[in-house]
Motif scaffolding. Sequence first.
Motif, short mmCIF file in Angstrom:
data_model
loop_
_atom_site.label_atom_id
_atom_site.label_comp_id
_atom_site.label_asym_id
_atom_site.label_seq_id
_atom_site.Cartn_x
_atom_site.Cartn_y
_atom_site.Cartn_z
N THR A 54 -4.40 2.95 -13.00
CA THR A 54 -3.40 1.99 -13.44
C THR A 54 -2.38 1.70 -12.34
N LEU A 55 -1.99 2.72 -11.61
CA LEU A 55 -0.95 2.58 -10.59
C LEU A 55 -1.50 2.29 -9.20
N ALA A 56 -2.81 2.26 -9.06
CA ALA A 56 -3.42 2.01 -7.74
C ALA A 56 -3.00 0.64 -7.22
N GLY A 57 -2.69 0.60 -5.96
CA GLY A 57 -2.36 -0.67 -5.32
C GLY A 57 -0.91 -1.09 -5.45
N LEU A 58 -0.10 -0.31 -6.16
CA LEU A 58 1.32 -0.65 -6.25
C LEU A 58 2.00 -0.35 -4.92
N PRO A 59 3.03 -1.10 -4.57
CA PRO A 59 3.73 -0.83 -3.32
C PRO A 59 4.51 0.48 -3.40
N ASP A 60 4.75 1.08 -2.22
CA ASP A 60 5.53 2.31 -2.18
C ASP A 60 6.97 2.05 -2.60
N ARG A 61 7.48 0.88 -2.28
CA ARG A 61 8.84 0.53 -2.63
C ARG A 61 8.86 -0.90 -3.15
N ILE A 62 9.53 -1.09 -4.27
CA ILE A 62 9.68 -2.44 -4.82
C ILE A 62 10.83 -3.12 -4.11
N SER A 63 10.62 -4.33 -3.70
CA SER A 63 11.67 -5.08 -3.02
C SER A 63 12.66 -5.62 -4.04
N LEU A 64 13.81 -5.00 -4.11
CA LEU A 64 14.88 -5.43 -4.98
C LEU A 64 16.09 -5.75 -4.12
N PRO A 65 16.92 -6.67 -4.56
CA PRO A 65 18.12 -6.96 -3.77
C PRO A 65 19.03 -5.74 -3.73
N THR A 66 19.54 -5.43 -2.56
CA THR A 66 20.45 -4.30 -2.39
C THR A 66 21.68 -4.76 -1.64
N ASP A 67 22.70 -3.93 -1.65
CA ASP A 67 23.93 -4.28 -0.95
C ASP A 67 23.89 -3.88 0.52
N ARG A 68 22.85 -3.15 0.91
CA ARG A 68 22.66 -2.79 2.32
C ARG A 68 21.19 -2.51 2.56
N PRO A 69 20.73 -2.65 3.78
CA PRO A 69 19.29 -2.43 4.04
C PRO A 69 18.93 -0.95 3.94
N HIS A 70 17.66 -0.70 3.62
CA HIS A 70 17.16 0.67 3.62
C HIS A 70 17.10 1.18 5.05
N PRO A 71 17.46 2.44 5.28
CA PRO A 71 17.35 2.98 6.64
C PRO A 71 15.88 3.15 7.04
N GLN A 72 15.61 3.10 8.31
CA GLN A 72 14.25 3.30 8.80
C GLN A 72 13.76 4.71 8.48
N VAL A 73 14.67 5.68 8.57
CA VAL A 73 14.34 7.08 8.28
C VAL A 73 15.33 7.57 7.23
#
Length: 90
Positions: A34-53
């Motif tokens: 059921t969960l196969a192929g889902l992205p690791d992270r859902i792109s949702l609007p945030t107030d700051r970008p996700h850090p690379q690490v």
Amino acid sequence: VQYADYTLWQRDLLGDVEDPHSEIAAQVEYWKQTLAGLPDRISLPTDRPHPQVASYRGDTVSFEWSADLHTRLEDLARQSGASLFMVANA
């Protein structure tokens, strides 16, 4: 009931995940498919970008509420059949 007791009951009921014919193995397989192929992270609007690490740093936010508000929230929880934690999260 302690958590360990629950896990033992669950294992008795659902079987061992290593047994391909057990109920738990069937459930695990269902969710894998059921969960196969889902992205690791859902792109949702945030107030700051996700850090690379990920830094894994956390923070604390403190607040206080009045005794009257606490009493009213407990009443609401009791009337709703919920815990104060559930009401506060809602």
